[in-house]
Design a protein around this motif. Structure first.
Motif, short mmCIF file in Angstrom:
data_model
loop_
_atom_site.label_atom_id
_atom_site.label_comp_id
_atom_site.label_asym_id
_atom_site.label_seq_id
_atom_site.Cartn_x
_atom_site.Cartn_y
_atom_site.Cartn_z
N ASP A 69 18.22 -11.79 51.92
CA ASP A 69 19.47 -11.04 51.91
C ASP A 69 19.08 -9.57 52.06
OD1 ASP A 69 18.73 -10.06 49.31
OD2 ASP A 69 19.70 -11.79 48.36
N ARG A 113 18.29 -7.30 49.97
CA ARG A 113 17.26 -6.76 49.07
C ARG A 113 16.06 -7.67 48.85
NH1 ARG A 113 18.79 -2.13 47.02
NH2 ARG A 113 17.09 -2.07 45.53
N ARG A 114 16.19 -8.95 49.19
CA ARG A 114 15.12 -9.90 48.87
C ARG A 114 14.47 -10.49 50.11
NH1 ARG A 114 16.42 -14.42 45.86
NH2 ARG A 114 18.25 -14.52 47.17
N VAL A 151 8.68 -14.27 46.41
CA VAL A 151 9.90 -13.58 46.81
C VAL A 151 9.83 -12.19 46.20
CG1 VAL A 151 12.42 -13.51 46.63
CG2 VAL A 151 11.26 -15.70 46.98
N GLU A 188 11.65 -8.25 45.92
CA GLU A 188 12.93 -7.56 45.99
C GLU A 188 12.68 -6.07 46.15
OE1 GLU A 188 16.83 -8.15 43.40
OE2 GLU A 188 15.24 -7.22 42.23
N TRP A 196 8.92 -2.10 45.89
CA TRP A 196 9.33 -3.49 45.75
C TRP A 196 8.58 -4.13 44.59
CZ3 TRP A 196 5.86 -1.68 49.30
CH2 TRP A 196 4.61 -2.28 49.33
N THR A 242 7.94 -8.40 42.86
CA THR A 242 8.24 -9.81 43.04
C THR A 242 9.23 -10.30 41.98
OG1 THR A 242 6.26 -10.33 41.79
CG2 THR A 242 6.08 -10.44 44.18
N VAL A 243 10.06 -11.24 42.38
CA VAL A 243 11.00 -11.86 41.46
C VAL A 243 10.68 -13.35 41.29
CG1 VAL A 243 12.89 -10.23 41.71
CG2 VAL A 243 12.69 -12.09 43.35
#
Length: 141
Positions: A42, A44-45, A60, A62, A74, A76-77
């Motif tokens: 999306d 932001r990710r 992933v 963000e 950035w 990671t999520v």
């Protein structure tokens, strides 16, 4: 224990050019040697595929902060813990400085070995060199 590295490169290209190349994350595999694929999920990710010696990693990330022609940050999520920031510095109308700072969790022997032997630093240096070539070619086109 987290490890971090900081690398800087001066580029004969204006900030507008270095920013334009770096802010398009889909181009990262063309100058980041261990990044196989970056896919926007999306706004932001992004899903990343890394190819490292002895291990492939997916995560992933963000975007935490985007300031045009100044910085991209950035973290990671999902997946391997990792955070980074790239800053862009105006040196003159035809040159700029790009600084890459990465913090990560060196889990597993391969990553720990890399952190101990400064392999990560050498890789980041190489990647910034590749980025420098790309930006300077774009600037002179």
């Amino acid at each position: 224990m987290s490890a971090s590295l900081v690398e800087t490169v001066d580029i004969q290209a204006p900030v507008s050019v270095t920013w334009a190349l770096w802010s398009d994350v889909t181009r990262w595999p063309s100058f980041l040697s261990h990044v196989r694929l970056v896919e926007p999920l999306d706004e932001r990710r992004f899903a990343w595929q890394l190819s490292l010696p002895g291990a492939d990693k997916n995560f992933v990330a963000e975007l935490a902060e985007v300031i045009p022609e100044e910085r991209i940050a950035w973290h990671t999520v999902e997946g391997v813990h990792h955070a980074g920031v790239v800053t862009f510095h105006h040196l003159s109308d035809t040159s700029s400085r790009v600084t890459l700072q990465i913090e990560y969790d060196p889990k597993g022997f391969v990553e720990r070995l890399g952190a101990l032997t400064n392999l990560d630093s050498a890789l980041a240096n190489y990647d910034l060199g590749e980025f420098q070539k790309l930006a300077e070619t774009a600037a002179s086109a």
